[in-house]
Design an enzyme around this catalytic site. Structure first.
Site, PDB file in Angstrom:
ATOM      1  N   CYS A  58       0.941  -1.333  -0.005  1.00 34.94           N
ATOM      2  CA  CYS A  58       0.007  -0.100  -0.084  1.00 34.94           C
ATOM      3  C   CYS A  58       0.894   1.240  -0.222  1.00 34.94           C
ATOM      4  O   CYS A  58       1.807   1.239   0.475  1.00 34.94           O
ATOM      5  CB  CYS A  58      -0.788  -0.085   1.213  1.00 34.94           C
ATOM      6  SG  CYS A  58      -2.299  -1.279   1.325  1.00 34.94           S
ATOM      7  N   GLN A  59       0.606   2.270  -0.896  1.00 34.62           N
ATOM      8  CA  GLN A  59       1.555   3.380  -0.782  1.00 34.62           C
ATOM      9  C   GLN A  59       1.360   4.314   0.425  1.00 34.62           C
ATOM     10  O   GLN A  59       2.135   4.804   0.959  1.00 34.62           O
ATOM     11  CB  GLN A  59       0.759   4.262  -1.704  1.00 34.62           C
ATOM     12  CG  GLN A  59       1.633   5.660  -2.449  1.00 34.62           C
ATOM     13  CD  GLN A  59       0.984   6.200  -3.530  1.00 34.62           C
ATOM     14  OE1 GLN A  59       0.039   6.111  -3.919  1.00 34.62           O
ATOM     15  NE2 GLN A  59       1.968   6.926  -4.135  1.00 34.62           N
TER      16      GLN A  59
END
Length: 145
Positions: A58-59
């Site tokens: 996930c960013q």
């Protein structure tokens, strides 16, 4: 953590979510609803924000803590990003308090019916995929245990 089993089937919860999201005519309103869902997530205790609870891929920062109680998986999660928090809240509505079997058997068609998969940026889609993958992997691991 609240150990109350859900009172509706996964299919009923998914159908309700599709109905709620498709009630809005445009994506601006759907995103607002998603963000509002994320704001309802309870705080995650600092001791649960560990590397092992972090969702990789996930960013933004995302933590997911899963605990088994009476054969059901209960989840708490938090993110530092508003839309990602909404995505987590959406997934927890479907998966929280379910048996590992229910989680592994649950179809994901509702995400397409909502139109979410078509609207998310590639980075958010990847993050959503990693959150689902983590929840399903935890369920599968507990099924085989």
């Amino acid at each position: 953590m609240n150990f109350t089993p859900p009172d509706k089937s996964i299919e009923a919860v998914q159908a309700d979510l599709v109905k709620r999201f498709t009630h809005f005519d445009n994506w601006k309103d759907r995103y607002k609803y998603l963000i509002d869902m994320g704001k309802t997530l309870p705080d995650l205790a600092e001791e649960r924000k560990t590397e092992s609870n972090r969702i990789h891929g996930c960013q933004s920062q995302v933590w997911l803590a899963i605990q088994e109680h009476d054969g059901r998986l209960y989840m708490q999660a938090k993110s530092d990003a508003a839309i990602v928090s909404g995505l987590i809240a959406l997934l927890l509505k479907v998966y929280n308090g379910r048996t590992p079997q229910e989680i592994t058997d649950a179809p994901l068609d509702f995400l397409g019916e909502i139109g979410l998969l078509q609207q998310l940026s590639p980075n958010r889609s990847t993050g959503l995929y990693h959150m689902i993958k983590r929840i399903k992997a935890e369920a599968q691991a507990r099924q085989s245990a």
